[in-house]
Write an enzyme that holds these catalytic residues in place. Structure first.
Site, PDB file in Angstrom:
ATOM      1  N   HIS A 105      31.170 -10.885  -0.876  1.00 62.27           N
ATOM      2  CA  HIS A 105      32.258 -10.912  -1.848  1.00 62.27           C
ATOM      3  C   HIS A 105      31.685 -11.518  -3.117  1.00 62.27           C
ATOM      4  O   HIS A 105      30.977 -12.529  -3.049  1.00 62.27           O
ATOM      5  CB  HIS A 105      33.417 -11.794  -1.375  1.00 62.27           C
ATOM      6  CG  HIS A 105      34.075 -11.336  -0.124  1.00 62.27           C
ATOM      7  ND1 HIS A 105      34.775 -10.153  -0.040  1.00 62.27           N
ATOM      8  CD2 HIS A 105      34.163 -11.917   1.094  1.00 62.27           C
ATOM      9  CE1 HIS A 105      35.267 -10.034   1.187  1.00 62.27           C
ATOM     10  NE2 HIS A 105      34.900 -11.082   1.892  1.00 62.27           N
ATOM     11  N   TYR A 123      25.786 -20.148   2.039  1.00 65.16           N
ATOM     12  CA  TYR A 123      25.528 -18.881   1.349  1.00 65.16           C
ATOM     13  C   TYR A 123      26.655 -18.559   0.374  1.00 65.16           C
ATOM     14  O   TYR A 123      27.285 -17.508   0.440  1.00 65.16           O
ATOM     15  CB  TYR A 123      25.349 -17.757   2.363  1.00 65.16           C
ATOM     16  CG  TYR A 123      24.304 -18.067   3.405  1.00 65.16           C
ATOM     17  CD1 TYR A 123      22.960 -18.089   3.064  1.00 65.16           C
ATOM     18  CD2 TYR A 123      24.665 -18.365   4.702  1.00 65.16           C
ATOM     19  CE1 TYR A 123      21.993 -18.401   4.000  1.00 65.16           C
ATOM     20  CE2 TYR A 123      23.698 -18.666   5.650  1.00 65.16           C
ATOM     21  CZ  TYR A 123      22.368 -18.688   5.291  1.00 65.16           C
ATOM     22  OH  TYR A 123      21.408 -18.993   6.222  1.00 65.16           O
TER      23      TYR A 123
END
Length: 179
Positions: A61, A147
């Site tokens: 995303h 991440y």
């Protein structure tokens, strides 16, 4: 109420979701170095800014800000996917069409793209990005997920957006775009 400085809002901001063809894969995390390299190369060749990103095992995303004179989203996404896939073996199962086209079958075709309309929409999607690892059951808080650009934003003093920001008005269109 404004959650980010007004100078950060850019009318050419887009929210993206990219997915691997195999939703059960963890390839993006196993090959995070290749993904980062592919992203840096794409940034060098076709400038844009990554405003927010979260890389999950099989999904990315992100929010990108594009230059005012260049809205070539498809080329940037295609380059990122191709550069990441280049040195990886093909997926175990590829359709005859994928084989014929020389596709590796690593990525889902296309991508999800939503043009952001105003600061509230930006904050809502930023929240979606940063809370996605929590929603996926991968960690307890957004700050626990390594991440993600959440660490950069918090270090810059930007507040953590709520998990479900204000609803996006119905007039805004979201599209799945095929490459």
């Amino acid at each position: 109420m404004q959650d980010l400085p007004p100078s950060l809002f850019d009318p050419k901001r887009f929210f993206f979701t990219l997915r691997l063809a195999d939703p059960g894969s963890d390839l993006l995390l196993r090959r995070i170095g290749k993904l980062r390299s592919a992203m840096r190369s794409t940034l060098r060749h076709h400038g844009f800014r990554i405003d927010a990103i979260a890389v999950l095992p099989a999904t990315i995303h992100m929010i990108w800000s594009l230059p005012p004179d260049d809205a070539d989203i498809a080329n940037r996404i295609g380059m990122l996917k191709a550069r990441f896939s280049r040195h990886l073996p093909p997926a175990h199962y590829r359709s005859p069409s994928q084989i014929k086209k020389g596709e590796k079958g690593i990525w889902q075709r296309g991508y999800w793209c939503h043009p952001l309309r105003g600061n509230a929409d930006y904050v809502r999607h930023r929240g979606l990005i940063y809370h996605s690892p929590v929603e996926a059951g991968l960690c307890d808080t957004p700050q626990d997920w390594q991440y993600s650009s959440i660490h950069r934003d918090l270090a810059r003093g930007y507040p953590l957006p709520p998990p479900l920001g204000p609803a996006v008005p119905q007039r805004q269109k979201t599209a799945r775009v095929a490459l």
